[in-house]
Design a protein around this motif. Structure first.
Motif, PDB file in Angstrom:
ATOM      1  N   ASP A 230      35.754  12.973  58.311  1.00  0.00           N
ATOM      2  CA  ASP A 230      36.344  12.732  59.623  1.00  0.00           C
ATOM      3  C   ASP A 230      35.424  13.178  60.752  1.00  0.00           C
ATOM      4  N   THR A 231      34.447  14.001  60.420  1.00  0.00           N
ATOM      5  CA  THR A 231      33.523  14.504  61.439  1.00  0.00           C
ATOM      6  C   THR A 231      32.437  13.502  61.798  1.00  0.00           C
ATOM      7  N   ARG A 237      29.508   5.906  61.540  1.00  0.00           N
ATOM      8  CA  ARG A 237      30.412   4.989  60.840  1.00  0.00           C
ATOM      9  C   ARG A 237      29.955   3.540  61.012  1.00  0.00           C
ATOM     10  N   LYS A 322      36.532   2.290  63.889  1.00  0.00           N
ATOM     11  CA  LYS A 322      37.740   2.798  64.529  1.00  0.00           C
ATOM     12  C   LYS A 322      37.419   3.189  65.958  1.00  0.00           C
TER      13      LYS A 322
END
Length: 380
Positions: A230-231, A237, A322
């Motif tokens: 998540d970091t 990403r 995202k």
């Protein structure tokens, strides 16, 4: 013969000589220009690509900042106009928006349009800074001195959908470009080795190719998404998704390269190059691959919409990019709720751009495929 007939005959002969002496690229372009659908698709594609590249200049606001217009959440598109009941103007304008509490809505905040107060659109205005071609600018094509203008409306966080849409086109095309380039390099190397050497090398590489082709994309990304920290930043990403799309998109082109090289490796010009002492890599790079460059280009163009579709589908189901990254897949996530379907139809505007982008790639790819076919004229 009259002078006119002599001139026409000379022009026809010149055209015939140019046709028979033209290179492969010139012949493909000549056949491509005859296809109206492909030419329209090419112009649309050029416009969309340029719109994505210069999105920061063409759009008035930074699309990543939530709450840009806190008084206009889920706001309808503001359409510029030149005339109203108060008269006409040479400059386009929009109406001012006012926010107040209304007793009709149990004193909730309500945004109303003040038709008596015009806000004129300014061109080449200063706004948020952005980087373009490694330089920093703050000039935008249009905007307002006071207030905001939202051509496509706003979303639930106050972000401008117009700005988000053009930046999303740029992001999706960038992901597709990186994915296609990685797949292109892998396909040339793997397909070239397999087709040129043949034998057990060809058999082994084809087993690997078939294994990669059978990997389902969605379960693969579900597994990878579980291991993505998540970091990770949006850029990390973005690069990860692009690389994975490239690593699973090379088998089809690799098989086509292999098939062509299996046919061409026994030709006399290949044997002549080998007798002159040329290495295998030189023969593949300088003689075999250039012999079907046009088909490789066609495959690259056709691969683009599939890469864009893959990124959009993965982001749509939450396995790809995202927020705060703006891509077409991320924006399509907002159109699935019943509230949007019933009340905020302007959320579907990015869907139109997505369909147009994919269809433009399809028309251009089909046109190039027909133009690259040396027997295309004889089939008609």
């Amino acid at each position: 013969m009259t002078e006119t007939n002599i001139y026409d005959a000379a022009v026809d002969q010149t055209a015939k000589d140019a046709y028979f002496t033209a290179g492969q690229g010139q012949l493909i372009w000549a056949r491509f220009k005859k296809q109206k659908a492909a030419m329209v698709g090419a112009w649309v594609l050029v416009i969309l690509i340029l719109s994505g590249i210069f999105a920061s200049f063409l759009t008035p606001y930074d699309p990543t900042i939530a709450g840009r217009d806190k008084d206009y959440l889920n706001g309808a598109p503001t359409i510029p106009q030149f005339c109203d009941d108060n008269g006409c103007s040479l400059r386009p304008f929009v109406y001012a928006l006012e926010r107040e509490r209304s007793a009709k809505t149990n004193f909730r905040w309500v945004t109303t349009v003040n038709t008596d107060k015009r806000q004129y659109i300014q061109f080449f205005v200063e706004g948020s800074e952005y980087k373009l071609f490694f330089m920093t600018f703050d000039t935008h094509l249009f905007g307002l001195d006071e207030g905001y203008v939202h051509l496509f409306g706003t979303d639930s966080t106050g972000k401008d959908i117009f700005s988000r849409t053009f930046h999303a086109i740029n992001t999706s095309l960038a992901v597709g470009t990186i994915g296609v380039l990685i797949a292109f390099v892998l396909a040339l190397i793997i397909g070239g080795i397999s087709g040129f050497y043949g034998g057990w090398i060809n058999s082994f590489i084809q087993m690997v190719t078939d294994a990669v082709r059978t990997i389902p994309a969605i379960p693969l990304f579900m597994a990878l998404a579980a291991f993505i920290p998540d970091t990770w930043s949006a850029e990390e990403r973005f690069f990860f998704i692009s690389v994975i799309l490239g690593f699973i998109g090379w088998p089809t082109l690799a098989r086509r390269v292999r098939t062509h090289l299996l046919t061409e490796r026994n030709q006399e010009y290949v044997l002549a190059a080998q007798l002159c002492g040329a290495s295998s890599g030189h023969v593949i790079r300088k003689h075999l691959l250039p012999s079907f460059t046009s088909y490789i280009i066609v495959d690259l163009v056709i691969s683009f919409p599939y890469m864009v579709l893959s990124e959009t589908a993965l982001s749509f189901i939450g396995l790809g990019l995202k927020d705060p990254v703006n891509s077409l897949g991320v924006m399509l996530q907002n159109v699935t709720s019943a509230d949007v379907l019933l009340n905020y139809q302007w959320y579907f505007i990015p869907v139109i751009f997505f369909i147009v982008l994919v269809m433009a790639f399809v028309f251009v790819g089909d046109g190039l495929r027909d133009a690259a076919d040396p027997y295309g004229d004889t089939k008609k």
